[in-house]
Structures are given as C-alpha cells and as structure tokens.
Design an enzyme around this catalytic site. Structure first.
Site, PDB file in Angstrom:
ATOM      1  N   TYR A  13     -24.646  38.741  22.023  1.00 54.08           N
ATOM      2  CA  TYR A  13     -23.716  37.801  21.380  1.00 54.08           C
ATOM      3  C   TYR A  13     -22.906  37.097  22.459  1.00 54.08           C
ATOM      4  O   TYR A  13     -22.409  37.753  23.375  1.00 54.08           O
ATOM      5  CB  TYR A  13     -22.755  38.539  20.437  1.00 54.08           C
ATOM      6  CG  TYR A  13     -23.015  38.176  18.996  1.00 54.08           C
ATOM      7  CD1 TYR A  13     -22.918  36.860  18.578  1.00 54.08           C
ATOM      8  CD2 TYR A  13     -23.361  39.153  18.062  1.00 54.08           C
ATOM      9  CE1 TYR A  13     -23.177  36.515  17.266  1.00 54.08           C
ATOM     10  CE2 TYR A  13     -23.624  38.818  16.749  1.00 54.08           C
ATOM     11  CZ  TYR A  13     -23.527  37.486  16.346  1.00 54.08           C
ATOM     12  OH  TYR A  13     -23.784  37.143  15.059  1.00 54.08           O
ATOM     13  N   GLU A  19     -20.638  34.031  21.747  1.00 57.60           N
ATOM     14  CA  GLU A  19     -19.922  32.879  21.179  1.00 57.60           C
ATOM     15  C   GLU A  19     -18.972  32.295  22.223  1.00 57.60           C
ATOM     16  O   GLU A  19     -18.292  33.033  22.938  1.00 57.60           O
ATOM     17  CB  GLU A  19     -19.164  33.315  19.921  1.00 57.60           C
ATOM     18  CG  GLU A  19     -20.096  33.469  18.732  1.00 57.60           C
ATOM     19  CD  GLU A  19     -19.425  34.033  17.504  1.00 57.60           C
ATOM     20  OE1 GLU A  19     -18.203  34.212  17.502  1.00 57.60           O
ATOM     21  OE2 GLU A  19     -20.152  34.316  16.535  1.00 57.60           O
ATOM     22  N   ASP A  28     -30.894   9.595  18.567  1.00 56.67           N
ATOM     23  CA  ASP A  28     -31.588  10.872  18.360  1.00 56.67           C
ATOM     24  C   ASP A  28     -32.979  10.693  18.953  1.00 56.67           C
ATOM     25  O   ASP A  28     -33.854  10.060  18.360  1.00 56.67           O
ATOM     26  CB  ASP A  28     -31.644  11.175  16.860  1.00 56.67           C
ATOM     27  CG  ASP A  28     -32.407  12.450  16.560  1.00 56.67           C
ATOM     28  OD1 ASP A  28     -33.092  12.968  17.460  1.00 56.67           O
ATOM     29  OD2 ASP A  28     -32.312  12.935  15.416  1.00 56.67           O
ATOM     30  N   THR A  31     -34.320  17.312  20.126  1.00 55.51           N
ATOM     31  CA  THR A  31     -34.886  18.652  20.016  1.00 55.51           C
ATOM     32  C   THR A  31     -35.497  18.959  21.382  1.00 55.51           C
ATOM     33  O   THR A  31     -35.635  18.069  22.226  1.00 55.51           O
ATOM     34  CB  THR A  31     -35.998  18.723  18.948  1.00 55.51           C
ATOM     35  OG1 THR A  31     -36.978  17.726  19.234  1.00 55.51           O
ATOM     36  CG2 THR A  31     -35.442  18.528  17.554  1.00 55.51           C
ATOM     37  N   LYS A  76     -40.607  19.101  21.267  1.00 59.78           N
ATOM     38  CA  LYS A  76     -41.649  18.111  20.965  1.00 59.78           C
ATOM     39  C   LYS A  76     -42.278  17.651  22.283  1.00 59.78           C
ATOM     40  O   LYS A  76     -42.913  18.466  22.944  1.00 59.78           O
ATOM     41  CB  LYS A  76     -41.044  16.979  20.140  1.00 59.78           C
ATOM     42  CG  LYS A  76     -40.521  17.486  18.773  1.00 59.78           C
ATOM     43  CD  LYS A  76     -40.018  16.375  17.902  1.00 59.78           C
ATOM     44  CE  LYS A  76     -39.633  16.881  16.526  1.00 59.78           C
ATOM     45  NZ  LYS A  76     -38.204  17.183  16.404  1.00 59.78           N
ATOM     46  N   ARG A 101     -38.355  25.924  20.468  1.00 62.23           N
ATOM     47  CA  ARG A 101     -37.802  25.257  19.284  1.00 62.23           C
ATOM     48  C   ARG A 101     -36.275  25.265  19.385  1.00 62.23           C
ATOM     49  O   ARG A 101     -35.665  26.345  19.462  1.00 62.23           O
ATOM     50  CB  ARG A 101     -38.257  26.058  18.062  1.00 62.23           C
ATOM     51  CG  ARG A 101     -38.153  25.389  16.727  1.00 62.23           C
ATOM     52  CD  ARG A 101     -39.126  26.010  15.767  1.00 62.23           C
ATOM     53  NE  ARG A 101     -40.455  25.525  16.079  1.00 62.23           N
ATOM     54  CZ  ARG A 101     -40.940  24.343  15.684  1.00 62.23           C
ATOM     55  NH1 ARG A 101     -40.215  23.549  14.937  1.00 62.23           N
ATOM     56  NH2 ARG A 101     -42.152  23.978  16.016  1.00 62.23           N
TER      57      ARG A 101
HETATM   58  N1  DSN Z   1     -39.909  17.584  11.275  1.00 61.00           N
HETATM   59  C1  DSN Z   1     -39.832  16.819  12.480  1.00 61.00           C
HETATM   60  C2  DSN Z   1     -41.035  15.982  12.675  1.00 61.00           C
HETATM   61  O1  DSN Z   1     -42.122  16.442  12.348  1.00 61.00           O
HETATM   62  O2  DSN Z   1     -40.943  14.875  13.152  1.00 61.00           O
HETATM   63  C3  DSN Z   1     -38.617  16.007  12.531  1.00 61.00           C
HETATM   64  O3  DSN Z   1     -37.543  16.817  12.260  1.00 61.00           O
END
Ligand code: DSN
Length: 424
Positions: A47, A49, A193, A219, A222, A228
C-alpha cells in the site's frame, strides 16, 4: 496451498488463443516478458497512498524509488514537465482531470463517440456525460475528416470550459496548434487524450500535443506497449486559473491540483506492481528499437488500408496516418457484428465499430476497426499484410460458409506459428 488449476488452465488457453491468431484490435498489444514479470511481482503487496516521499504508509522506501523511476522515465519519454503515473486506466485519468478542472454542470466539448471518440469524452452513459454538459464535434460526411473551422464554430457557440481532443477510432493526426487557438478564444482548457497513438507520439512519429495542450492523458497499454494503465502529463505546469490557494496563501499549481484529483480525489492505493511495469515499458519505449517498431506500425497500417481499398472496401477518410483504420462495410453487405464474429471463427480478432453517420446500433454497427500495433510486435512486416487482407476478405465475403472459415483458420494458425509471442 493447492494450485488453482481452473484459472491456470484458462490462462494457458488464452496464451494459446493469443499465440495462434492474428490480433488486429487497434487498442491491444503484446507486452515484453519483463513488463509481465514486473506486473506479477511482490510490488502488488504494497500500500502506498500518496506520492513518492509523501506517503500515508510506512515501508514505502523501495516503491518510492520505483515510482520515481517511472515518473522520471515518463518525463524523459514525452518531454513532460510533470506526470502522474498512478491512474489505473485511461478512464480514471480522464475522471481525475475532469474532477480537477470542472464543476458538475460545466460544459465540455469532445469528439463524438459515434465518429470515433471515447466514452469518457462526454457520452451520456458515462460519468463525463452525466456530471458535465457535453457537446460534440465530428467528422465531415464526405471526407471523413475533422473540420477545425466547424470545431471553432461549435466552441464559440457552446463556450465550453474544457475542449477534449483525441479518439479511439480516428485514423488521422490532430492539429493541436489550431485546437489551442480555439481553446484560447473561448478561454477553455484543452485536454488531449492520446491513449491510442501514445507510443507513436512519444517517439515523434505523430504530432506532439504536449507543447500545445494544457493537459494530456494516455493509457499505457496500446501503441506504448506497456501494462494496462493510465497516466496524466503536462508539457508545462501552470498556476490554476481559478486562483485556488495553498494553506500558505500561494496560488496552487495545476500539478498539485491534478495530483490531488488522482489521490484522494478518484483513487485509493496506487498499483505499485503496474507502476513498476510502466517504468519498464517507458524504458523500452526510450530505446532505438521502439522507434523502428513505431515506424513499422504506421507502415503496416498504411499498406493494410491500401490493400482494403484495392479490394473495394471503404476506408473512412481514405487511409491512415497512424496505427488504425475504420472500415465502412455497408458497400460489402455485411454488418460489423457479422464480420467480427466470422473473423473470430477464423482466429482473426477485430472489433465491430460504429462508423460516422452509422444507421445501425452499437451492438450491430456498420464497420470494423483494424489496427497494426499487435501484429507489428509479433514481427509482421509489409510483405505479410496483403496476405492478411486476402484472408480477411475471404472470411467477410463468405461469412456464412463454415468450411471456408475453417480453412482460413488453418492458414492463420500456420502463418502465426512462425512468430513467437515474445519474440522481440
Ligand atoms: N476500449 C478502448 C479501445 O478499444 O479503443 C478505448 O478505451
């Protein structure tokens, strides 16, 4: 303790599925063994925080170093003045930014979900559309492109407090300079974003939003090819525009407000095992081989879009600048749902996707979204792409013919046998 055979059997099956198929979901990728090793480590037990050096728990000396390493590497990778690496996901990152910058009922302007935007940019089924008052810009019907004059018109009419750019299914690059001019005109904060093209932006393959947008979210899993998760960044920190002061009477900087919006605003304990894996991924993304990877992702996507067009498919906007494309299947007499289902039967994974001005529901859709980050990680190159498009065309044009689907699946499995999941 008895081994949990039920779960480990399923993990083995998932490994087999990922290894034997062609993965074309634009938001997926295959992480390295060391990213997985960090994610599956004892860091999960801690933990922590708070932030490095300012925690609410004892025993944080080591996770402090690991989180600081993640922060330092992320700053270097994106040339950012400030980052917070704790958001559990892109949606969490956006929630924290909106909590920091908006009051319930404030107006936001985002890219329409049905044109390729994201749920967290104001969709009525998401917190962003429930707590704030959204309006949207989209693409032009003819060109499939965003018309920035139109964005400006809507911004001038709506006077949003925040303008959001970035998408889940837009194959073209963004004009951040123009968007900042629009935001300044209406005194809005500009949020980019970059969840999808993040890895390509990090290494200069696409336009960089950090010098132009007030705040940038992403994110990490990707095109960036990390675990993730999510992250918030700023190219430069700035005093909050609302005059909020610290207990000492100084104007609070946006970084402090954003940090507080992540914790305690929207999250509890950070996932230190995922943060350690983010640090590993940022380190990998700083390597020369990652630049080569990013360039190959875009090359593969370009060739793929052209191969689809050659076979009579309608690619929205006529091509791609990035890692993905959106294909309108209406001229081919097959829905997105039918295409997705048939392709999955042949071990080719894509997702059905709304196309701009779609006349079908999100459960059916008229299109598919196709991306190249994952197949490029596995080592597929220009020469492999026409073959993949041939196989996909065969499936979609014969989607009720189980025999043909089984034959394509065999070919797909044979083809992917040559490529290790962790080859790189
Ligand atoms: N679910 C993601 C995507 O596939 O683009 C976006 O959050």
């Amino acid at each position: 303790m008895k081994r949990d055979t039920a779960i480990f059997k399923l993990i083995k099956e998932e490994l087999h599925r990922q290894t034997s198929g062609i993965e074309l979901i634009a938001s997926e990728n295959f992480v390295s063994a060391q990213v997985m090793e960090a994610m599956g480590s004892v860091m999960t037990n801690k933990y922590a925080e708070g932030l490095p050096g300012k925690r609410y728990y004892g025993g944080c000396e080591i996770v402090d170093q690991s989180e600081q390493l993640a922060i330092d590497r992320a700053k270097q990778l994106y040339n950012a003045a400030w980052v917070n690496v704790q958001p559990h996901s892109g949606a969490q990152a956006n929630a924290a930014v909106m909590l920091a910058c908006l009051n319930p009922g404030d107006k936001i302007l985002g890219f329409d979900l049905s044109h390729g935007g994201h749920l967290t940019h104001g969709s009525p089924v998401n917190f962003s559309g429930k707590l704030y008052k959204p309006s949207f810009y989209g693409v032009e019907k003819e060109s499939g492109l965003i018309n920035y004059d139109n964005v400006e018109k809507i911004a001038l009419k709506e006077k949003p407090k925040m303008i959001i750019c970035g998408a889940s299914a837009y194959s073209r690059d963004w004009d951040y300079v123009r968007l900042r001019k629009i935001a300044d005109k209406v005194k809005a904060l500009l949020l980019a974003d970059i969840s999808h093209p993040s890895g390509l932006i990090a290494r200069g393959i696409l336009n960089d939003p950090l010098p132009h947008c007030h705040i940038v979210t992403t994110t990490t899993h990707k095109t960036l090819r990390g675990p993730r998760g999510g992250m918030i960044m700023m190219g430069q920190d700035f005093p909050n525009p609302w005059g909020l002061k610290t207990p000492k009477g100084e104007i609070k900087m946006m970084s402090a407000i954003l940090d507080a919006a992540v914790f305690p605003g929207t999250q509890g304990g950070p996932l230190e095992h995922v943060i350690a894996a983010k640090a590993v991924a940022y380190g990998e993304a700083l390597s020369d081989s990652f630049v080569k990877y990013g360039i190959q992702v875009v090359k593969n996507a370009n060739i793929m879009a052209n191969e689809f067009i050659k076979r009579g498919y309608q690619v929205i906007s006529g091509g791609t600048d990035n890692h993905l494309m959106l294909i309108d299947l209406r001229s081919k007499n097959i829905t997105g749902k039918e295409a997705e289902n048939a392709l999955v039967k042949a071990d080719i994974t894509v997702n059905k996707n709304m196309v701009p001005f779609d006349d079908k529901s999100p459960f059916v859709t008229s299109g598919i979204r196709v991306g190249t980050p994952a197949i490029t990680t596995r080592g597929l190159k220009e020469r492999d792409i026409p073959k993949i498009v041939d196989l996909m065309d065969m499936v979609m044009m014969n989607h009720t013919n189980e025999k043909k689907l089984a034959a394509v699946k065999k070919e797909v499995n044979k083809m992917m046998k040559q490529y290790d999941l962790f080859a790189w």
